[in-house]
Design an enzyme around this catalytic site. Structure first.
Site, PDB file in Angstrom:
ATOM      1  N   GLY A  27     125.221  41.769  26.542  1.00  0.00           N
ATOM      2  CA  GLY A  27     125.804  40.919  25.499  1.00  0.00           C
ATOM      3  C   GLY A  27     124.791  40.090  24.733  1.00  0.00           C
ATOM      4  N   ASN A  29     123.404  40.895  21.924  1.00  0.00           N
ATOM      5  CA  ASN A  29     123.823  40.924  20.509  1.00  0.00           C
ATOM      6  C   ASN A  29     125.074  40.071  20.293  1.00  0.00           C
ATOM      7  OD1 ASN A  29     122.182  42.853  18.650  1.00  0.00           O
ATOM      8  ND2 ASN A  29     122.282  43.896  20.627  1.00  0.00           N
ATOM      9  N   MET A 106     130.137  50.820  25.216  1.00  0.00           N
ATOM     10  CA  MET A 106     129.699  52.144  25.642  1.00  0.00           C
ATOM     11  C   MET A 106     130.848  53.158  25.683  1.00  0.00           C
ATOM     12  SD  MET A 106     126.585  51.536  25.742  1.00  0.00           S
ATOM     13  CE  MET A 106     125.854  52.992  26.491  1.00  0.00           C
ATOM     14  N   HIS A 125     122.742  50.616  16.491  1.00  0.00           N
ATOM     15  CA  HIS A 125     122.197  51.674  17.349  1.00  0.00           C
ATOM     16  C   HIS A 125     120.677  51.543  17.398  1.00  0.00           C
ATOM     17  CE1 HIS A 125     122.243  55.496  19.443  1.00  0.00           C
ATOM     18  NE2 HIS A 125     121.186  55.827  18.728  1.00  0.00           N
TER      19      HIS A 125
HETATM   20  C1  GRF Z   1     121.757  47.424  21.970  1.00  0.00           C
HETATM   21  O1  GRF Z   1     120.403  47.743  22.082  1.00  0.00           O
HETATM   22  C2  GRF Z   1     122.446  48.287  20.954  1.00  0.00           C
HETATM   23  O2  GRF Z   1     121.593  48.864  20.028  1.00  0.00           O
HETATM   24  C3  GRF Z   1     123.082  49.365  21.776  1.00  0.00           C
HETATM   25  O3  GRF Z   1     123.417  48.769  22.986  1.00  0.00           O
HETATM   26  C4  GRF Z   1     122.526  47.697  23.242  1.00  0.00           C
HETATM   27  C5  GRF Z   1     123.357  46.506  23.657  1.00  0.00           C
HETATM   28  O4  GRF Z   1     122.580  45.447  24.142  1.00  0.00           O
HETATM   29  N1  GRF Z   1     124.225  49.915  21.071  1.00  0.00           N
HETATM   30  P1  GRF Z   1     123.198  44.026  24.449  1.00  0.00           P
HETATM   31  O5  GRF Z   1     124.332  44.203  25.438  1.00  0.00           O
HETATM   32  O6  GRF Z   1     123.691  43.463  23.149  1.00  0.00           O
HETATM   33  O7  GRF Z   1     122.067  43.243  25.024  1.00  0.00           O
END
Ligand code: GRF
Length: 212
Positions: A27, A29, A106, A125
């Site tokens: 999490g 992001n 996912m 991505h």
């Molecule tokens: C990110 O690197 C994104 O590009 C991919 O999944 C990862 C998620 O990371 N789709 P986080 O859970 O936000 O740390």
């Protein structure tokens, strides 16, 4: 910043656009979107719901820590994928969500969600799509021996990482990189690019709606 504070911030007459962030993992992001109203001047959105298929994930912990409501259920709790997604759509509608931000979610988004939020679902991505779609994009880039990879923000369609590209940013692959190091460098870009681009998209969308 919690949802209430984020929703109160704008003073230009436009309501903040109501986002749901979908996350399965750490999490990091998601955290950028939770923090965005305090970090980006006049950021035009607010996270009003977090959706996770992994109730024990860090993403859920971060949402709860920020006081944002969560729909955190494993799909196994439902009869099938369609029933799982219908329950999500019901929660999105109850929370009056306007845009969906996938941030390390996912799962392939299915018809119920795509039909309900057509053109308003985005994903980040960790590669320069169309190179290295799907899982383990960072490992794929290392195995291919490329000297640069990057980050893509794209709209979500029925394929796997195939939707129209909104923005890309290059990231170098450096000598001695392993997947962890390279992914950290990629994520530093994601953490700025993703909320910036989503902010622009939803601002344009809100302004168009305001004019029509
Ligand atoms: C990110 O690197 C994104 O590009 C991919 O999944 C990862 C998620 O990371 N789709 P986080 O859970 O936000 O740390």
């Amino acid at each position: 910043m919690g949802t209430d504070a984020a929703l109160r911030r704008r003073e230009d007459g436009l309501e903040p656009v109501r986002l749901a962030v979908f996350a399965s993992g750490s999490g990091s992001n998601l955290q950028q979107f939770l923090d965005a109203p305090g970090r980006f001047p006049d950021w035009p959105a607010a996270v009003v719901l977090v959706v996770s298929d992994k109730p024990a994930s860090m993403a859920v912990e971060r949402a709860l820590g920020a006081g944002v409501p969560c729909f955190a259920h494993s799909p196994k709790e439902f009869a099938d994928k369609a029933a799982y997604e219908r329950a999500i759509v019901a929660q999105l509608e109850a929370s009056r969500v306007q845009w969906i931000v996938l941030a390390g979610y996912m799962r392939i988004v299915g018809d119920s969600l795509l039909d309900a939020y057509e053109g308003r679902i985005v994903n980040v991505h960790p590669s320069l799509l169309p190179m290295f779609p799907g899982k383990e994009a960072v490992e794929q880039a290392l195995a291919a021996g490329v000297t640069e990879t990057g980050v893509t923000v794209h709209r979500v369609d029925r394929g796997m990482d195939t939707g129209p590209i909104v923005a890309q940013w290059r990231v170098p692959v450096l000598p001695g990189d392993d997947a962890t190091r390279l992914h950290q460098r990629i994520q530093r870009v994601e953490h700025v690019l993703y909320p910036t681009v989503v902010g622009q998209l939803v601002r344009e969308w809100a302004e168009e709606g305001d004019r029509s």
